[in-house]
Each structure stands twice: as C-alpha cells, then as structure tokens.
Design a protein around this motif. Structure first.
Motif, PDB file in Angstrom:
ATOM      1  N   GLU A  78       0.824  -1.218   0.000  1.00 40.89           N
ATOM      2  CA  GLU A  78       0.000   0.000   0.000  1.00 40.89           C
ATOM      3  C   GLU A  78       0.854   1.263   0.000  1.00 40.89           C
ATOM      4  O   GLU A  78       0.474   2.273  -0.600  1.00 40.89           O
ATOM      5  N   THR A 120       0.633   3.984  -2.854  1.00 38.65           N
ATOM      6  CA  THR A 120       0.420   5.414  -2.592  1.00 38.65           C
ATOM      7  C   THR A 120       1.402   6.258  -3.392  1.00 38.65           C
ATOM      8  O   THR A 120       1.026   7.271  -3.998  1.00 38.65           O
ATOM      9  N   PHE A 136      -4.311  -1.597  -3.612  1.00 38.33           N
ATOM     10  CA  PHE A 136      -5.121  -1.458  -2.401  1.00 38.33           C
ATOM     11  C   PHE A 136      -6.185  -2.546  -2.260  1.00 38.33           C
ATOM     12  O   PHE A 136      -7.027  -2.474  -1.367  1.00 38.33           O
TER      13      PHE A 136
END
Length: 136
Positions: A8, A12, A41
């Motif tokens: 994650e 990002t 995600f």
C-alpha cells in the motif's frame, strides 16, 4: 486501514506520481487510476472507480486554483480559462456523470470492467490515430 502494508505504501507513491503526471499532461488519468487502486489497495471495481473519480476531482481543483490568476499570453486583460468552452462542456460532463453513476449502480463489476476496458481500447486507438496524423 492503518498501518499501511508495504504494498500500500508503494501504491500510494505510484498512484500519487501517476496522478501528478496525468494532471501535468492535462488528462484525468482515471483509466489507469482504477487498475492501480485495484492492484495496490485490493479494492473491488466500484470503490476503485470512486477513488479514481475523487482523485481526478481533487487534482482538477488543485489545477484550477493554481492557474486561476494566470493571464492569457496574447491578451493581457483576459484570463487563461476559456469560460465559453466551460459553458459548452459542463452540461455534457454532467450528463456523462449521471450516465456513469447509473451504470455503476446498475451493472456488476465484471460488466463494468468490460465496458471500461473497451472504452480505454477505443480511446487508445483514437489517440494513436491522431498521433500518426499529427506526426505526418
């Protein structure tokens, strides 16, 4: 949600970098933002579409406020935003948003994925055709 997993964190960074490049390039970037959100995600199609739409809206608002005071390069008393084009495009944009929301509620994830893939394929082919014409 917290703490973020390494996948994650990478997502990002990649998502932010892609949205930055898409915004600089003048495109929304939703066609690639959806698969990125789904990959990094672990989102299903519908939440990924919502995240993509929200990120496009936020980057568009940032671009608007950043360029708000820019002046037209040839006409010093005119702003660089073409409000005539905005008047033409906004009704079409709202109609497209309403149709998209109806599709999102009506169709399952698989059908949405097929529709979006076909749309991206058509848009890619059209961009490639325009590139070839402009290159000549």
């Amino acid at each position: 949600m917290w703490p973020l997993e390494p996948k994650e964190w990478v997502g990002t960074i990649v998502f932010s970098a892609f949205m930055l490049l898409a915004n600089v390039g003048g495109i929304g970037g939703g066609g690639v933002a959806i698969p990125l959100a789904m990959t990094f995600f672990n989102l299903s199609m519908k939440p990924a579409i919502a995240i993509s739409s929200f990120s496009i809206m936020m980057s568009t608002l940032a671009r608007f406020f950043f360029n708000f005071k820019e002046r037209h390069p040839d006409k010093r008393d005119a702003c660089s935003i073409d409000y005539g084009l905005t008047i033409v495009m906004m009704p079409l944009n709202l109609i497209g948003s309403m149709i998209g929301a109806l599709f999102l509620v009506t169709f399952p994830d698989l059908i949405l994925m097929i529709i979006l893939t076909l749309l991206l394929l058509v848009l890619t082919l059209e961009c490639a055709r325009k590139f070839v014409v402009m290159r000549r």
